[in-house]
Design a protein around this motif. Sequence first.
Motif, PDB file in Angstrom:
ATOM      1  N   ARG A   1       0.829  -1.214   0.000  1.00 47.59           N
ATOM      2  CA  ARG A   1       0.000   0.000   0.000  1.00 47.59           C
ATOM      3  C   ARG A   1       0.864   1.266   0.000  1.00 47.59           C
ATOM      4  N   TYR A   2       2.105   1.097  -0.407  1.00 52.55           N
ATOM      5  CA  TYR A   2       3.058   2.210  -0.363  1.00 52.55           C
ATOM      6  C   TYR A   2       2.595   3.405  -1.204  1.00 52.55           C
ATOM      7  N   HIS A   3       2.074   3.116  -2.405  1.00 53.98           N
ATOM      8  CA  HIS A   3       1.697   4.207  -3.324  1.00 53.98           C
ATOM      9  C   HIS A   3       0.509   5.011  -2.810  1.00 53.98           C
TER      10      HIS A   3
ATOM     11  N   ALA B   1       2.611   3.899   5.416  1.00 49.44           N
ATOM     12  CA  ALA B   1       3.137   2.673   4.792  1.00 49.44           C
ATOM     13  C   ALA B   1       4.640   2.753   4.511  1.00 49.44           C
ATOM     14  N   ALA B   2       5.289   3.840   4.933  1.00 47.39           N
ATOM     15  CA  ALA B   2       6.735   3.951   4.661  1.00 47.39           C
ATOM     16  C   ALA B   2       7.500   2.898   5.464  1.00 47.39           C
ATOM     17  N   SER B   3       8.712   2.607   5.017  1.00 47.51           N
ATOM     18  CA  SER B   3       9.476   1.515   5.650  1.00 47.51           C
ATOM     19  C   SER B   3      10.059   1.904   7.003  1.00 47.51           C
TER      20      SER B   3
ATOM     21  N   TRP C   1      18.819   3.076   9.577  1.00 52.78           N
ATOM     22  CA  TRP C   1      19.719   1.929   9.360  1.00 52.78           C
ATOM     23  C   TRP C   1      20.484   2.076   8.049  1.00 52.78           C
ATOM     24  N   PHE C   2      19.815   2.667   7.058  1.00 54.01           N
ATOM     25  CA  PHE C   2      20.547   2.941   5.807  1.00 54.01           C
ATOM     26  C   PHE C   2      21.641   3.963   6.088  1.00 54.01           C
ATOM     27  N   HIS C   3      21.263   5.003   6.842  1.00 53.05           N
ATOM     28  CA  HIS C   3      22.235   6.067   7.072  1.00 53.05           C
ATOM     29  C   HIS C   3      23.505   5.550   7.742  1.00 53.05           C
TER      30      HIS C   3
ATOM     31  N   SER D   1       6.694   2.362  -7.170  1.00 57.34           N
ATOM     32  CA  SER D   1       6.730   3.627  -6.455  1.00 57.34           C
ATOM     33  C   SER D   1       7.812   3.591  -5.364  1.00 57.34           C
ATOM     34  N   PHE D   2       7.930   2.470  -4.674  1.00 58.23           N
ATOM     35  CA  PHE D   2       8.974   2.344  -3.639  1.00 58.23           C
ATOM     36  C   PHE D   2      10.372   2.326  -4.267  1.00 58.23           C
ATOM     37  N   LEU D   3      10.519   1.570  -5.368  1.00 53.22           N
ATOM     38  CA  LEU D   3      11.838   1.506  -6.015  1.00 53.22           C
ATOM     39  C   LEU D   3      12.277   2.895  -6.478  1.00 53.22           C
ATOM     40  N   ASP D   4      11.307   3.709  -6.865  1.00 49.58           N
ATOM     41  CA  ASP D   4      11.651   5.061  -7.306  1.00 49.58           C
ATOM     42  C   ASP D   4      12.226   5.887  -6.147  1.00 49.58           C
ATOM     43  N   GLN D   5      11.721   5.670  -4.943  1.00 47.47           N
ATOM     44  CA  GLN D   5      12.258   6.414  -3.793  1.00 47.47           C
ATOM     45  C   GLN D   5      13.608   5.863  -3.379  1.00 47.47           C
ATOM     46  N   ILE D   6      13.661   4.535  -3.220  1.00 50.18           N
ATOM     47  CA  ILE D   6      14.872   3.949  -2.626  1.00 50.18           C
ATOM     48  C   ILE D   6      16.057   3.933  -3.608  1.00 50.18           C
TER      49      ILE D   6
ATOM     50  N   THR E   1      15.980   5.914  -7.171  1.00 48.34           N
ATOM     51  CA  THR E   1      16.150   7.200  -7.863  1.00 48.34           C
ATOM     52  C   THR E   1      16.399   8.346  -6.898  1.00 48.34           C
ATOM     53  N   TRP E   2      15.470   8.553  -5.953  1.00 47.41           N
ATOM     54  CA  TRP E   2      15.598   9.738  -5.096  1.00 47.41           C
ATOM     55  C   TRP E   2      16.785   9.639  -4.162  1.00 47.41           C
ATOM     56  N   ARG E   3      17.003   8.444  -3.632  1.00 50.05           N
ATOM     57  CA  ARG E   3      18.134   8.304  -2.705  1.00 50.05           C
ATOM     58  C   ARG E   3      19.464   8.478  -3.446  1.00 50.05           C
TER      59      ARG E   3
ATOM     60  N   LEU F   1       5.244  15.230   6.407  1.00 45.53           N
ATOM     61  CA  LEU F   1       5.398  16.428   7.244  1.00 45.53           C
ATOM     62  C   LEU F   1       6.815  16.981   7.202  1.00 45.53           C
ATOM     63  N   ARG F   2       7.744  16.139   6.828  1.00 41.06           N
ATOM     64  CA  ARG F   2       9.132  16.611   6.723  1.00 41.06           C
ATOM     65  C   ARG F   2       9.228  17.726   5.669  1.00 41.06           C
ATOM     66  N   MET F   3       8.437  17.562   4.616  1.00 38.52           N
ATOM     67  CA  MET F   3       8.460  18.592   3.562  1.00 38.52           C
ATOM     68  C   MET F   3       7.811  19.873   4.083  1.00 38.52           C
TER      69      MET F   3
ATOM     70  N   LEU G   1      17.782  10.997  13.512  1.00 39.95           N
ATOM     71  CA  LEU G   1      18.652   9.826  13.513  1.00 39.95           C
ATOM     72  C   LEU G   1      19.299   9.635  12.147  1.00 39.95           C
ATOM     73  N   ASP G   2      18.527   9.938  11.097  1.00 39.29           N
ATOM     74  CA  ASP G   2      19.067   9.731   9.752  1.00 39.29           C
ATOM     75  C   ASP G   2      19.706  11.005   9.191  1.00 39.29           C
ATOM     76  N   GLY G   3      19.921  12.033  10.021  1.00 36.97           N
ATOM     77  CA  GLY G   3      20.526  13.286   9.542  1.00 36.97           C
ATOM     78  C   GLY G   3      21.986  13.099   9.137  1.00 36.97           C
ATOM     79  N   ARG G   4      22.603  14.192   8.655  1.00 38.13           N
ATOM     80  CA  ARG G   4      24.005  14.188   8.243  1.00 38.13           C
ATOM     81  C   ARG G   4      24.261  13.229   7.069  1.00 38.13           C
TER      82      ARG G   4
ATOM     83  N   PHE H   1      17.449  21.064   0.620  1.00 39.02           N
ATOM     84  CA  PHE H   1      17.560  21.977  -0.525  1.00 39.02           C
ATOM     85  C   PHE H   1      16.445  21.768  -1.545  1.00 39.02           C
ATOM     86  N   TRP H   2      15.756  20.635  -1.461  1.00 35.07           N
ATOM     87  CA  TRP H   2      14.532  20.463  -2.256  1.00 35.07           C
ATOM     88  C   TRP H   2      13.500  21.503  -1.801  1.00 35.07           C
ATOM     89  N   VAL H   3      13.467  21.727  -0.481  1.00 35.67           N
ATOM     90  CA  VAL H   3      12.561  22.746   0.065  1.00 35.67           C
ATOM     91  C   VAL H   3      12.812  24.094  -0.622  1.00 35.67           C
ATOM     92  N   LEU H   4      14.064  24.326  -1.003  1.00 33.40           N
ATOM     93  CA  LEU H   4      14.447  25.605  -1.627  1.00 33.40           C
ATOM     94  C   LEU H   4      14.547  25.511  -3.152  1.00 33.40           C
TER      95      LEU H   4
HETATM   96  C1  LIG Z   1      13.409  18.755   4.886  1.00 34.27           C
HETATM   97  C2  LIG Z   1      13.738  17.314   4.609  1.00 34.27           C
HETATM   98  C3  LIG Z   1      14.765  16.694   5.290  1.00 34.27           C
HETATM   99  C4  LIG Z   1      15.090  15.371   5.023  1.00 34.27           C
HETATM  100  N1  LIG Z   1      16.118  14.805   5.729  1.00 34.27           N
HETATM  101  C5  LIG Z   1      16.462  13.519   5.496  1.00 34.27           C
HETATM  102  C6  LIG Z   1      17.535  12.915   6.229  1.00 34.27           C
HETATM  103  O1  LIG Z   1      18.148  13.555   7.085  1.00 34.27           O
HETATM  104  N2  LIG Z   1      17.851  11.617   5.950  1.00 34.27           N
HETATM  105  C7  LIG Z   1      17.176  10.897   5.023  1.00 34.27           C
HETATM  106  O2  LIG Z   1      17.505   9.716   4.814  1.00 34.27           O
HETATM  107  N3  LIG Z   1      16.171  11.437   4.302  1.00 34.27           N
HETATM  108  C8  LIG Z   1      15.785  12.719   4.517  1.00 34.27           C
HETATM  109  N4  LIG Z   1      14.738  13.266   3.808  1.00 34.27           N
HETATM  110  C9  LIG Z   1      14.102  12.481   2.739  1.00 34.27           C
HETATM  111  C10 LIG Z   1      12.897  11.605   3.182  1.00 34.27           C
HETATM  112  O3  LIG Z   1      11.986  12.378   3.884  1.00 34.27           O
HETATM  113  C11 LIG Z   1      13.339  10.404   4.004  1.00 34.27           C
HETATM  114  O4  LIG Z   1      14.330   9.686   3.296  1.00 34.27           O
HETATM  115  C12 LIG Z   1      12.219   9.427   4.341  1.00 34.27           C
HETATM  116  O5  LIG Z   1      11.211  10.091   5.014  1.00 34.27           O
HETATM  117  C13 LIG Z   1      12.769   8.319   5.207  1.00 34.27           C
HETATM  118  O6  LIG Z   1      11.727   7.515   5.706  1.00 34.27           O
HETATM  119  P1  LIG Z   1      11.580   6.003   5.273  1.00 34.27           P
HETATM  120  O7  LIG Z   1      12.876   5.280   5.462  1.00 34.27           O
HETATM  121  O8  LIG Z   1      10.371   5.482   5.952  1.00 34.27           O
HETATM  122  O9  LIG Z   1      11.327   6.155   3.718  1.00 34.27           O
HETATM  123  P2  LIG Z   1      10.612   5.197   2.683  1.00 34.27           P
HETATM  124  O10 LIG Z   1       9.483   5.933   2.098  1.00 34.27           O
HETATM  125  O11 LIG Z   1      10.357   3.860   3.246  1.00 34.27           O
HETATM  126  O12 LIG Z   1      11.716   5.083   1.522  1.00 34.27           O
HETATM  127  C14 LIG Z   1      12.794   4.145   1.575  1.00 34.27           C
HETATM  128  C15 LIG Z   1      14.115   4.874   1.408  1.00 34.27           C
HETATM  129  O13 LIG Z   1      14.135   5.611   0.195  1.00 34.27           O
HETATM  130  C16 LIG Z   1      14.872   6.812   0.366  1.00 34.27           C
HETATM  131  N5  LIG Z   1      13.978   7.968   0.192  1.00 34.27           N
HETATM  132  C17 LIG Z   1      12.649   8.014   0.390  1.00 34.27           C
HETATM  133  N6  LIG Z   1      12.180   9.247   0.114  1.00 34.27           N
HETATM  134  C18 LIG Z   1      13.238   9.992  -0.254  1.00 34.27           C
HETATM  135  C19 LIG Z   1      13.406  11.340  -0.655  1.00 34.27           C
HETATM  136  N7  LIG Z   1      12.382  12.169  -0.762  1.00 34.27           N
HETATM  137  N8  LIG Z   1      14.649  11.779  -0.948  1.00 34.27           N
HETATM  138  C20 LIG Z   1      15.702  10.951  -0.865  1.00 34.27           C
HETATM  139  N9  LIG Z   1      15.608   9.660  -0.505  1.00 34.27           N
HETATM  140  C21 LIG Z   1      14.395   9.183  -0.197  1.00 34.27           C
HETATM  141  C22 LIG Z   1      15.389   6.804   1.806  1.00 34.27           C
HETATM  142  O14 LIG Z   1      16.665   6.240   1.824  1.00 34.27           O
HETATM  143  C23 LIG Z   1      14.370   5.921   2.486  1.00 34.27           C
HETATM  144  O15 LIG Z   1      14.839   5.331   3.675  1.00 34.27           O
HETATM  145  C24 LIG Z   1      14.383  14.611   4.051  1.00 34.27           C
HETATM  146  C25 LIG Z   1      13.336  15.243   3.378  1.00 34.27           C
HETATM  147  C26 LIG Z   1      13.019  16.569   3.644  1.00 34.27           C
HETATM  148  C27 LIG Z   1      11.905  17.216   2.889  1.00 34.27           C
END
Ligand SMILES: Cc1cc2nc3c(=O)[nH]c(=O)nc-3n(C[C@H](O)[C@H](O)[C@H](O)COP(=O)(O)OP(=O)(O)OC[C@H]3O[C@@H](n4cnc5c(N)ncnc54)[C@H](O)[C@@H]3O)c2cc1C
Length: 507
Positions: free
Chosen positions: A268-270, A280-282, A287-289, A333-338, A340-342, A412-414, A443-446, A455-458
Amino acid sequence: MKPISGDRIHVLNEHDIDTNGDFVLYWMIANRRIHYNPSLQHAISMSFELKKPLIVLEAISTRHQYASDRILTFMIQGMLENQQQFSAHDIRYIPWVSTPIQSGTGLLERISEKAAIVVTDLFPTYHPRKVVESAKKKVKVRFEAIDGNGYLPLSIGNKAFPTAHSFRRHLHDHFIQNWEDIPLENPIPTEHALSIPEEHYQEILSSSSIEPTPLEWIWRVCQGGTIGQTALAALEIDHSVSAVKSYEGGRSSALIRLARFMEDGLRRYHTDRNDLVRCAASGLSPWFHFGHLSTIEVIMQILKREDWDPNMIDPSRRGSRSGWWGLPEPVESFLDQIITWRELGFNFAHYREDHTSIESIPEWAKKSLKEHHQDPRQSYTFEQIENAETEDELWNAAQRQLMRVGIIHNYLRMVWGKRILEWAPNAETAADWMKYLNDKWALDGRDPNSYTGIFWVLGRHDRAWGPERPIFGKVRYMSSANTARKLKVDGYLNRWARDALHSNDYP
Ligand SMILES: Cc1cc2nc3c(=O)[nH]c(=O)nc-3n(C[C@H](O)[C@H](O)[C@H](O)COP(=O)(O)OP(=O)(O)OC[C@H]3O[C@@H](n4cnc5c(N)ncnc54)[C@H](O)[C@@H]3O)c2cc1C
């Protein structure tokens, strides 16, 4: 032993392998794991090739700006598990945490004197990037950093990609070429001679003046609570950022969370990724960080379960967010986050020295934010923001979640970032505040993804949006009011209310 892809190997100096060296040293600083760890795989390969034993030195530094009880506890929990795993495989493993007495100055230099080659992890940002840069000049034998960051080796990117779309094309063009080359699930062979006899090992430790961190202390930190706090008290770190009970470092906890996600979240991720209650996020990003779990392991598990093979690819969907894999919508949709975006963020950090600076946002965003620089705004002081004392209760709840458990719900992070842009005196200060708050409390910062998100915010990796708005200009606008209309927020507001029980536990 299968060699790792040459694209993952970054040679850091011009020294040769010292064939008279006593051992191969793996200086573990980012891929803090055994499974799907190409650095360990490479170190083991070298150990076989040179017929020399292996020493793994896992180093945890406390000498960086954001070292805190929260981060240290999570990392040390992973360390305890690594210690048990390496010892079960009869590989010499040195757990090492810097203290005011043993600061780590000269540590690598001393131990590498007797090594044939030093292998480490490549991580494109923050402290691990800095320490490798400075170690380059000190190591006097061949020194290699291995890129275990993601599915695609960073070196094949050749440049920073401006958008997710352009990175997706790069991914689709190179996915198959790397399919046969992924790191081994467990690189430690069952039959091996990687260990050093006890006497010789003790001699190496004493001649390099290394005292492994006592297991008893590690164990106490891992307990968390007051036992952990007391154990950490001697370290010069930020004790106000406390450990989080239910986020426990190490591969075992990560696998439990992954199993839960595979069972329930993924399908139900999408639709439910943004749901504040049934999210539904993981939840795997910490742990990745810290490298306790590889995203490659997660990707392989998913593709295996889906019975995926490269024949399912639809080449007509090259560069598209969906359809290329030939898999169900939630999985794509999940593969695109983990992936592409990562990996977009890791790639950007690797190729752009300025990835933590506002200079790295696109020109259109810089121009537009500048044009709205003087717009009137409701300002809060940094202290009001950090202490969640704004008039926006949803935002305050997100900030409290961050402080209490080191996480903010993904959607909400956005919004959290967008409101900081609205409240800070200018965009540069907004970037500084976001970086500080996220790096300190999350925890996942830095992480490269921290800076992707901030910087996506900007405007980074985004396009210009209309209508043009005060403060934001053409940068995408998001607000708490819109969020409250879109999502059910009551449960979340109660959970993170100011007077809610101050538990640092999170389900
Ligand atoms: C202001 C702001 C700050 C953020 N700071 C961090 C941070 O410090 N560390 C961090 O890992 N992510 C950060 N993100 C990106 C994203 O919000 C998180 O990766 C995600 O919420 C992590 O939760 P999850 O593991 O449940 O993600 P899931 O949705 O389960 O996705 C699995 C994995 O895909 C990657 N991923 C998912 N969404 C994104 C995304 N939008 N951009 C890049 N990779 C993504 C992550 O590695 C994530 O663990 C930030 C986003 C915003 C808007």
